[in-house]
Design an enzyme around this catalytic site. Structure first.
Site, PDB file in Angstrom:
ATOM      1  N   HIS A 424       0.827  -1.212   0.000  1.00 51.70           N
ATOM      2  CA  HIS A 424       0.000   0.000   0.000  1.00 51.70           C
ATOM      3  C   HIS A 424       0.856   1.255   0.000  1.00 51.70           C
ATOM      4  O   HIS A 424       0.639   2.189  -0.774  1.00 51.70           O
ATOM      5  CB  HIS A 424      -0.917  -0.005   1.220  1.00 51.70           C
ATOM      6  CG  HIS A 424      -1.777   1.215   1.320  1.00 51.70           C
ATOM      7  ND1 HIS A 424      -1.379   2.335   2.019  1.00 51.70           N
ATOM      8  CD2 HIS A 424      -2.983   1.512   0.801  1.00 51.70           C
ATOM      9  CE1 HIS A 424      -2.314   3.263   1.928  1.00 51.70           C
ATOM     10  NE2 HIS A 424      -3.296   2.784   1.200  1.00 51.70           N
ATOM     11  N   ARG A 514      -7.012   1.280 -11.439  1.00 52.54           N
ATOM     12  CA  ARG A 514      -7.462   0.470 -10.299  1.00 52.54           C
ATOM     13  C   ARG A 514      -8.661   1.130  -9.636  1.00 52.54           C
ATOM     14  O   ARG A 514      -8.528   2.189  -9.031  1.00 52.54           O
ATOM     15  CB  ARG A 514      -6.341   0.313  -9.280  1.00 52.54           C
ATOM     16  CG  ARG A 514      -5.040  -0.279  -9.805  1.00 52.54           C
ATOM     17  CD  ARG A 514      -4.034  -0.388  -8.661  1.00 52.54           C
ATOM     18  NE  ARG A 514      -2.746  -0.878  -9.107  1.00 52.54           N
ATOM     19  CZ  ARG A 514      -1.725  -0.107  -9.453  1.00 52.54           C
ATOM     20  NH1 ARG A 514      -1.857   1.207  -9.414  1.00 52.54           N
ATOM     21  NH2 ARG A 514      -0.588  -0.634  -9.825  1.00 52.54           N
ATOM     22  N   GLY A 705      -0.527  -9.598 -15.509  1.00 55.32           N
ATOM     23  CA  GLY A 705      -0.228  -9.071 -14.177  1.00 55.32           C
ATOM     24  C   GLY A 705       0.978  -9.798 -13.630  1.00 55.32           C
ATOM     25  O   GLY A 705       0.855 -10.904 -13.100  1.00 55.32           O
ATOM     26  N   ASN A 707       2.919  -9.435 -11.120  1.00 50.43           N
ATOM     27  CA  ASN A 707       3.064  -9.709  -9.685  1.00 50.43           C
ATOM     28  C   ASN A 707       2.427 -11.040  -9.305  1.00 50.43           C
ATOM     29  O   ASN A 707       3.064 -11.916  -8.714  1.00 50.43           O
ATOM     30  CB  ASN A 707       2.428  -8.580  -8.866  1.00 50.43           C
ATOM     31  CG  ASN A 707       3.201  -7.283  -8.986  1.00 50.43           C
ATOM     32  OD1 ASN A 707       4.405  -7.290  -9.175  1.00 50.43           O
ATOM     33  ND2 ASN A 707       2.494  -6.173  -8.882  1.00 50.43           N
ATOM     34  N   ASP A 708       1.137 -11.194  -9.628  1.00 47.86           N
ATOM     35  CA  ASP A 708       0.460 -12.446  -9.269  1.00 47.86           C
ATOM     36  C   ASP A 708       0.956 -13.611 -10.110  1.00 47.86           C
ATOM     37  O   ASP A 708       1.016 -14.750  -9.624  1.00 47.86           O
ATOM     38  CB  ASP A 708      -1.056 -12.290  -9.417  1.00 47.86           C
ATOM     39  CG  ASP A 708      -1.708 -11.789  -8.133  1.00 47.86           C
ATOM     40  OD1 ASP A 708      -1.229 -12.152  -7.048  1.00 47.86           O
ATOM     41  OD2 ASP A 708      -2.686 -11.034  -8.216  1.00 47.86           O
ATOM     42  N   CYS A 755       1.010  -5.044 -17.221  1.00 48.23           N
ATOM     43  CA  CYS A 755       0.799  -3.908 -16.326  1.00 48.23           C
ATOM     44  C   CYS A 755       1.415  -4.136 -14.963  1.00 48.23           C
ATOM     45  O   CYS A 755       0.989  -3.549 -13.977  1.00 48.23           O
ATOM     46  CB  CYS A 755      -0.698  -3.600 -16.192  1.00 48.23           C
ATOM     47  SG  CYS A 755      -1.675  -4.972 -15.523  1.00 48.23           S
TER      48      CYS A 755
END
Length: 800
Positions: A424, A514, A705, A707-708, A755
């Site tokens: 965050h 987002r 994506g 990251n995932d 992204c």
């Protein structure tokens, strides 16, 4: 300038003035004349009136022998014999005590009664405003330096306020401004505008710009509004409502492109004062007025169209004042001048930093952003203590969540104990353009309150914290030499309120918008708590939601309107270029943190691979919440006009799940292929790669994506500090996944982009994507130019 009157030595009616008459009646009055004579046929309403001439001012000065007072007093000021306050008071008193020459006095009184005859009132209420002969010119903004008098009634009040207007040419701020700008005090004259009052004392009024004054974004109209007369807004005495409208859509009567509506406190309002000798007074606003918007949506659009018309006529951004008549109705423009405020947000977004010399290194962590900041630490470990934060300090804390955003916006830099590049603190810092160093381990233990430090994020992956204030350079980035690339470079954005600062970047669209940021920070409440408000158990949550949705009979409509407006500010940034909006991808633990959310969310051991993304959209337990998201998108595309929005479905595990999601979307008015709607799938699960051809039958494209996809390919929890070294998007297995889906996508003529954060962090990864044939790369704004350069070099190498 038309010459219909016998003697225009003393005053000229607005309809006989043009904007080139600045030397004669000042910028303010010449502009009013221009609008009356040239824009009435285009729907611009301006209250009637007239202006005294600069010759009349000079005649008044001469008749009262005031030249010597001005000259001698200003000479004494320059010599230090009197203070600024003393000098101003001396000249103002002398002017206010002056008498009008008889012919000038007669002209003023006759014009006042003629205005009354034209408007059907023997003693009309008028506004008496000053307009310096160099006022409101782009290179000499005298605006606001002289006085304005409202609700002036009768001959005696008129003459008195005219004298006071003349005297206001020598307010302390006006004297200082002229001295700084090098204007001779006797070379500047003053014109007085006498204009019929609009009964905005029982209507409303405000200020309007045909440009976003904070960022310089040229496609937005900014409107401030308050109850009562407009002086409170001009003077900053109230916190007004704020509206923003997207200009390019205003020619389409079927659209309502209001991209921002923010309720202001509107603490007081200025009204007419009927007591003898008084013109206006401030009174507190009622509770209802505080809680209500001043303008309706049709009125907001009407005003924005006026701004667009005026801007197009003048050929430049404009600053306007407006008033709504509470008796007769109608909205009027009472002033218009060129906008002269420079954007305050553009510089920080376009700089490159380099540290030259610095103190000892105190510690290091993971770098977010590419900037350098020096400042004094404000260490806060609990969100309960955020009111102790000192604006402009460097925030040091353990970790952040959405509750910290208000002070993060005010911080020069952010340092946290925990978190990674997708945490965050990192995401929000990028959005705000604030440098951050996350994952330091023990920053709250090593660093201390009121300590002077330097935060250096210019060194790549490692963010360094130095003792004391380092010496560093800032380089303005040249956007005129950004290389052209075949690979499209887009932006990752989440915060609508900061998106406009990036409008100057030559981007190819937004590759990831987002919606979670809007839900977290603007909607705040869980969508099911809005839909099933009567079932919300906690009284505290019910009270909060009642306050949040005040003015809405249907609380779920608050969700739809707020989400649509938030996303519209991102869509407006690059229109007509593509904006890929990801449907909500909160995990259950994150949804539970929304107000009223806990009772609607299951508790999961591993939310990262639990009830998230596509699986929620068709589930009976969340389907009504997803319907609100769909309604917001439908409003965004069809009612507001942002048909550049493409949708993206996250965490879609199977083909059956894809079919169910598309079916639910169609039930809510979002049918793939209808009205140009494209729907992409997030490629972040190995199954998306393995079954790419089948997914391509159901979706128009893929957005990788990273990251995932890395997390699920390598089996590494991306939030685990202990496994941070194993989380590597450049791992051969991850690259194989990416190359494979790119190849399969192109075989099916499907779009494919990426992204994730990897291209921003690692230039070699950007080069890998080019070699693999990626269509688009979407990156954070701070890394856009570097990635653009990396991609250009990679494309050149590939062709060579």
């Amino acid at each position: 300038m038309a010459k219909d009157t016998q003697d225009m030595r003393h005053l000229i009616w607005f309809e006989d003035l043009r904007r080139e008459d600045v030397a004669l009646v000042g910028g303010k009055n010449s502009s009013l004349g221009e609008m009356v004579s040239q824009l009435a046929s285009l729907g611009i309403k301006v209250p009637p009136g007239y202006a005294t001439t600069s010759d009349a001012f000079r005649q008044f000065i001469e008749a009262n022998d005031l030249h010597h007072v001005v000259k001698d007093t200003m000479a004494d000021l320059d010599a230090g014999k009197v203070t600024l306050a003393e000098a101003g008071k001396t000249v103002r008193s002398a002017i206010a005590a002056g008498e009008f020459p008889e012919d000038m006095k007669a002209a003023l009184i006759e014009a006042y009664h003629e205005l009354g005859r034209r408007t059907g009132n023997d003693n009309p209420s008028v506004a008496v405003r000053s307009s310096a002969t160099a006022e409101d010119l782009p290179d000499a903004s005298f605006a606001g330096q002289q006085e304005t008098y409202l609700n002036v009634v009768g001959e005696e009040e008129l003459l008195e306020t005219c004298r006071l207007c003349y005297a206001s040419l020598f307010t302390d701020r006006a004297i200082t401004y002229r001295n700084v700008q090098g204007f001779d005090h006797l070379d500047v004259a003053l014109s007085i505008g006498v204009q019929l009052m609009v009964r905005s004392d029982i209507g409303g009024s405000g200020v309007m710009f045909s440009i976003d004054t904070e960022t310089g974004f040229p496609k937005a109209v900014l409107i401030n509004a308050a109850w009562g007369l407009g002086e409170n807004v001009v003077q900053g005495a109230v916190t007004p409502d704020e509206y923003q409208v997207y200009k390019p859509f205003l020619d389409n009567p079927d659209l309502s492109p209001i991209i921002e509506k923010r309720l202001g406190a509107k603490e007081i309002k200025m009204i007419y004062d009927e007591r003898e000798g008084q013109m206006t007074r401030n009174v507190p606003t009622s509770k209802k007025e505080k809680e209500s918007f001043v303008l309706s949506e049709p009125e907001i659009i009407e005003l924005a169209r006026m701004a667009k018309t005026i801007e197009e006529h003048y050929g430049q951004p404009m600053d306007m004042e407006w008033a709504r008549d509470g008796v007769a109705g109608g909205i009027y423009i009472v002033q218009a001048r060129p906008e002269t405020v420079q954007s305050r947000a553009q510089a920080g977004a376009m700089k490159r930093f380099e540290v030259k010399s610095h103190g000892p290194e105190l510690m290091r962590g993971i770098s977010v952003g590419a900037a350098v900041a020096t400042g004094t630490i404000c260490l806060i470990e609990s969100v309960k203590d955020i009111d102790k934060f000192i604006d402009g300090s460097i925030l040091v804390t353990t970790q952040t969540d959405p509750d910290w955003v208000p002070i993060m916006k005010k911080a020069k830099a952010i340092i946290t104990d925990s978190g990674g590049r997708t945490s965050h603190a990192a995401i929000v810092s990028r959005e705000l353009g604030v440098p951050a160093i996350v994952g330091c381990g023990n920053a709250t233990h090593v660093l201390h309150d009121q300590q002077d430090v330097t935060v250096d994020c210019s060194q790549g992956d490692d963010g360094l914290i130095y003792e004391g204030f380092a010496e560093y350079t800032e380089e303005e980035l040249d956007l005129t030499h950004v290389p052209e690339t075949d690979t499209k470079i887009m932006l990752n954005l989440a915060n609508p309120t900061t998106s406009a600062r990036w409008w100057r970047l030559p981007v190819d669209g937004v590759g990831l918008a987002r919606m979670e940021f809007v839900i977290n920070n603007a909607i705040i409440a869980h969508p099911l708590a809005l839909i099933h408000f009567d079932e919300v158990k906690k009284q505290k949550d019910r009270d909060f939601i009642e306050k949040l949705t005040k003015g809405y009979d249907d609380k779920s409509q608050f969700f739809v309107d707020t989400l649509a407006r938030g996303l519209s500010r991102i869509a407006a940034l690059v229109y007509p270029k593509k904006v890929i909006v990801r449907m909500s991808d909160f995990k259950t633990n994150e949804y539970a943190e929304l107000v009223g959310g806990r009772q609607f969310e299951p508790k999961e051991e591993n939310p990262m691979i639990g009830f998230r993304g596509a699986s929620r959209y068709y589930s009976d337990s969340y389907k009504p919440g997803f319907a609100l998201e769909c309604k917001a998108i439908k409003k965004l595309r069809e009612e507001m006009g942002f048909d550049n929005v493409t949708l993206m479905i996250p965490f879609c595990r199977s083909l059956d799940e894809a079919d169910k999601v598309l079916e639910v979307m169609e039930e809510n008015g979002l049918k793939r292929g209808e009205n140009g709607l494209e729907v992409y799938v997030m490629c972040e699960i190995p199954a998306n790669v393995i079954l790419a051809e089948e997914f391509a039958d159901r979706f128009d494209g893929f957005s990788i994506g990273s990251n995932d996809l890395t997390q699920l390919t390598l089996g590494v929890d991306r939030d685990s500090g202990a496994l941070a070294d194993l989380f590597d998007e450049s791992n051969a297995a991850v690259k194989w996944m990416i190359e494979t889906v790119i190849t399969k996508a192109h075989k099916t003529d499907s779009y494919v982009g990426l992204c994730g954060q990897a291209p921003s962090n690692d230039p070699t990864f950007a080069q890998f994507l080019v070699q693999a044939g990626i269509d688009t790369i979407s990156v954070t704004p701070d890394s856009f130019l570097a990635v653009k350069e990396n991609v250009a070099e990679a494309e050149a190498a590939k062709k060579g």
